[in-house]
Design a protein around this motif. Sequence first.
Motif, mmCIF file in Angstrom:
data_model
loop_
_atom_site.group_PDB
_atom_site.id
_atom_site.type_symbol
_atom_site.label_atom_id
_atom_site.label_comp_id
_atom_site.label_asym_id
_atom_site.label_seq_id
_atom_site.Cartn_x
_atom_site.Cartn_y
_atom_site.Cartn_z
ATOM 1 N N SER A 128 0.870 -1.210 0.023
ATOM 2 C CA SER A 128 -0.062 0.047 0.084
ATOM 3 C C SER A 128 0.789 1.222 0.012
ATOM 4 O O SER A 128 0.591 2.247 -0.809
ATOM 5 C CB SER A 128 -0.866 0.199 1.310
ATOM 6 O OG SER A 128 -1.465 1.398 1.457
ATOM 7 N N GLY A 165 4.462 3.274 -3.851
ATOM 8 C CA GLY A 165 3.650 3.010 -4.931
ATOM 9 C C GLY A 165 4.010 4.521 -5.995
ATOM 10 O O GLY A 165 5.390 4.785 -5.661
ATOM 11 N N LEU A 166 3.228 4.995 -6.617
ATOM 12 C CA LEU A 166 3.482 6.374 -7.451
ATOM 13 C C LEU A 166 3.883 7.406 -6.439
ATOM 14 O O LEU A 166 4.917 8.099 -6.720
ATOM 15 C CB LEU A 166 2.087 6.759 -7.962
ATOM 16 C CG LEU A 166 1.649 5.599 -9.220
ATOM 17 C CD1 LEU A 166 0.413 6.357 -9.741
ATOM 18 C CD2 LEU A 166 2.431 5.637 -10.358
ATOM 19 N N GLY A 167 3.526 7.316 -5.152
ATOM 20 C CA GLY A 167 4.068 8.263 -4.360
ATOM 21 C C GLY A 167 5.618 8.231 -4.271
ATOM 22 O O GLY A 167 6.341 9.427 -4.093
ATOM 23 N N PHE A 180 0.977 10.947 2.418
ATOM 24 C CA PHE A 180 0.440 10.237 1.138
ATOM 25 C C PHE A 180 1.458 8.937 0.980
ATOM 26 O O PHE A 180 0.809 7.947 0.691
ATOM 27 C CB PHE A 180 0.783 11.383 -0.107
ATOM 28 C CG PHE A 180 0.310 10.575 -1.260
ATOM 29 C CD1 PHE A 180 -1.008 10.866 -1.564
ATOM 30 C CD2 PHE A 180 1.212 10.066 -2.319
ATOM 31 C CE1 PHE A 180 -1.522 10.433 -2.882
ATOM 32 C CE2 PHE A 180 0.844 9.656 -3.185
ATOM 33 C CZ PHE A 180 -0.507 9.684 -3.791
ATOM 34 N N THR A 181 2.642 9.013 1.253
ATOM 35 C CA THR A 181 3.603 8.093 0.843
ATOM 36 C C THR A 181 3.336 7.006 1.750
ATOM 37 O O THR A 181 3.473 5.950 1.465
ATOM 38 C CB THR A 181 5.181 8.437 0.854
ATOM 39 O OG1 THR A 181 5.935 7.590 0.256
ATOM 40 C CG2 THR A 181 5.421 8.928 1.896
ATOM 41 N N LEU A 182 2.831 7.179 2.867
ATOM 42 C CA LEU A 182 2.741 5.991 3.952
ATOM 43 C C LEU A 182 1.408 5.543 3.874
ATOM 44 O O LEU A 182 0.921 4.740 4.930
ATOM 45 C CB LEU A 182 3.366 6.458 5.384
ATOM 46 C CG LEU A 182 4.752 6.894 5.675
ATOM 47 C CD1 LEU A 182 4.985 7.272 6.886
ATOM 48 C CD2 LEU A 182 5.656 5.283 5.186
ATOM 49 N N SER A 183 0.539 5.972 3.119
ATOM 50 C CA SER A 183 -1.047 5.679 2.965
ATOM 51 C C SER A 183 -1.759 6.165 4.307
ATOM 52 O O SER A 183 -2.482 5.257 4.789
ATOM 53 C CB SER A 183 -1.069 4.342 2.820
ATOM 54 O OG SER A 183 -0.491 3.808 1.718
ATOM 55 N N MET A 203 -6.190 8.303 6.058
ATOM 56 C CA MET A 203 -7.488 7.929 5.406
ATOM 57 C C MET A 203 -7.892 6.687 5.516
ATOM 58 O O MET A 203 -9.096 6.191 4.930
ATOM 59 C CB MET A 203 -7.284 8.626 3.822
ATOM 60 C CG MET A 203 -6.305 7.744 3.288
ATOM 61 S SD MET A 203 -6.436 6.027 2.743
ATOM 62 C CE MET A 203 -7.918 5.883 1.883
ATOM 63 N N ALA A 209 -6.586 3.752 5.347
ATOM 64 C CA ALA A 209 -5.875 2.263 4.290
ATOM 65 C C ALA A 209 -5.401 1.535 5.371
ATOM 66 O O ALA A 209 -5.471 0.283 5.400
ATOM 67 C CB ALA A 209 -5.127 2.999 3.244
ATOM 68 N N SER A 237 -1.082 -0.352 -4.491
ATOM 69 C CA SER A 237 -1.450 1.060 -3.516
ATOM 70 C C SER A 237 -3.093 1.250 -3.764
ATOM 71 O O SER A 237 -3.696 1.707 -2.694
ATOM 72 C CB SER A 237 -0.681 2.136 -3.714
ATOM 73 O OG SER A 237 0.711 1.813 -3.797
ATOM 74 N N SER A 263 -5.926 -0.341 -1.856
ATOM 75 C CA SER A 263 -5.993 0.314 -0.384
ATOM 76 C C SER A 263 -6.708 1.405 -0.254
ATOM 77 O O SER A 263 -6.990 1.833 0.787
ATOM 78 C CB SER A 263 -4.701 0.138 0.212
ATOM 79 O OG SER A 263 -3.974 1.285 -0.019
ATOM 80 N N LEU A 264 -6.695 2.120 -1.609
ATOM 81 C CA LEU A 264 -7.614 3.393 -1.474
ATOM 82 C C LEU A 264 -9.278 3.098 -1.632
ATOM 83 O O LEU A 264 -9.882 3.785 -1.026
ATOM 84 C CB LEU A 264 -7.218 4.042 -2.896
ATOM 85 C CG LEU A 264 -5.763 4.769 -2.966
ATOM 86 C CD1 LEU A 264 -5.352 5.174 -4.178
ATOM 87 C CD2 LEU A 264 -5.921 5.923 -1.685
#
Length: 454
Positions: free
Chosen positions: A23, A26-28, A231-234, A237, A239, A326, A329-330
């Motif tokens: 998660s 990813g693109l982050g 963002f990078t650690l999700s 929000m 997740a 990732s 998990s969104l």
Amino acid sequence: MDQRKMHGVWGNRWTFILAATGSAVGLGNIWKFPYITGENGGGAFVLVYLVCIALVGIPVMMAEVLIGRRGRMSPINSMRYVTREAGLHGAWTAIGWMGVVAGLMIMAFYSVVAGWALNYVLLAATGQLSSLSGAAAGELFGGFLGDTNRLLVFHSLFSLLTFAVVAAGVTRGLGMVARILMPFLFAVLLVLLVYGVVEGNFSAAFGFLFDFKFDKLSMSGVLVALGHAFFTLSLGMGAIMAYGAYMPEHANVSRTIITVGVLDTAVALIAGLAIFPVVFANPGMEPGSGPGLMFVSLPVAFGSMPAGEIFATLFFLLVAVAAWSSAVSLIEPGAAWLVETGKLKRAPATFLLTLVAWCGGVGCVLSNNWLGDNPDGLHIFESLDFLTSQIMLPLGGLFIAIFVGWLMRRAIVVSEMDAEEHPLFDIWLFIVRFVSPALIAVVMIASLYDKLVS
Ligand code: PHE
């Protein structure tokens, strides 16, 4: 029947680490971190980002997992459970709701960018990336961004892939991805790093990333760094809360989360160290050129490598896979909640949520101004990114820290952390109570103030 008992559990601690890393990475890490570092002047930004990971990201991540493990349900219902348990007002459940909404907002633009990566898999595999100059790579990328149909096809394809995994259930769907493909991605990044050291301007890149020139960093850059830590650690929000709900009874939360945080940070730094040597070795390329950075610089690197086409195909494929694990998990927090209401089965619930996010993505593509080509446009892409990374995730994190630090019973926190008598426990609790909330609040208020006066 107690709903908390219905929930599946990961096989062991390592499955959780792999899923949470899936998660987080990813693109982050590979796309966003290098380009925002470039836009914000390099070294000082990186330092602030690392401080935010250590003092806010990792401690709040532990707090988030802990709520999930206590509640053993979707973030909305886990929040409801721990709120009741603490005898508090139901409004705290809003943390769960805001997370579901933030997840869909992120998914909207995330799946578009993941679609870019899928397109580049195809371009690389068909030899269209070989021996490109910097300028030609820029043109290729620009042309692609102008091709609405192609953007929509790849955005839809990626949305469909995400739907498939979430509909199957994440405890089943993710094992292979995490176990095999993640290490592979790591290996290819290392190859790129070696290429950067040998062929690129590595010393310029290293200086750019690790020379701390604070005059290059604005207050809004500090907020970008903080937001990116979330963002990078999700984080912020739900997740990681949703994944924490599948965590086995006895597993050392702090060690597990530190592993995830370190892996995630390592991938981001290696991605930066792989991309910037190429940028500084090619006079036409700019570190601050924005979201196209990875798509323009890396094809040039691959183009002049032995077996470059194969590596390029592999690399973009792995980026797409990392984005996939990732994206799952969104959607998961909302899907888990819809299933728990008992009104929908997993597949239709997932379909509904993916569809909402897909529509948002179509909006991003049609407003087509990610690169500022259309200054008067709606900027849906940028707005979604800004609202989630810089407002909703940090706020979610702030409330989670306050909740766990101040409102949950200490005995519960200790037992869910599996940390009886551990000396580091008090340090962590101190950070979650005072340091993380204060940092988030100060950065958000200061950058708001900065925006208002300037
Ligand atoms: N952490 C993911 C990345 O870095 C993005 C993400 C954010 C995933 C929030 C889930 C929740 O690419």
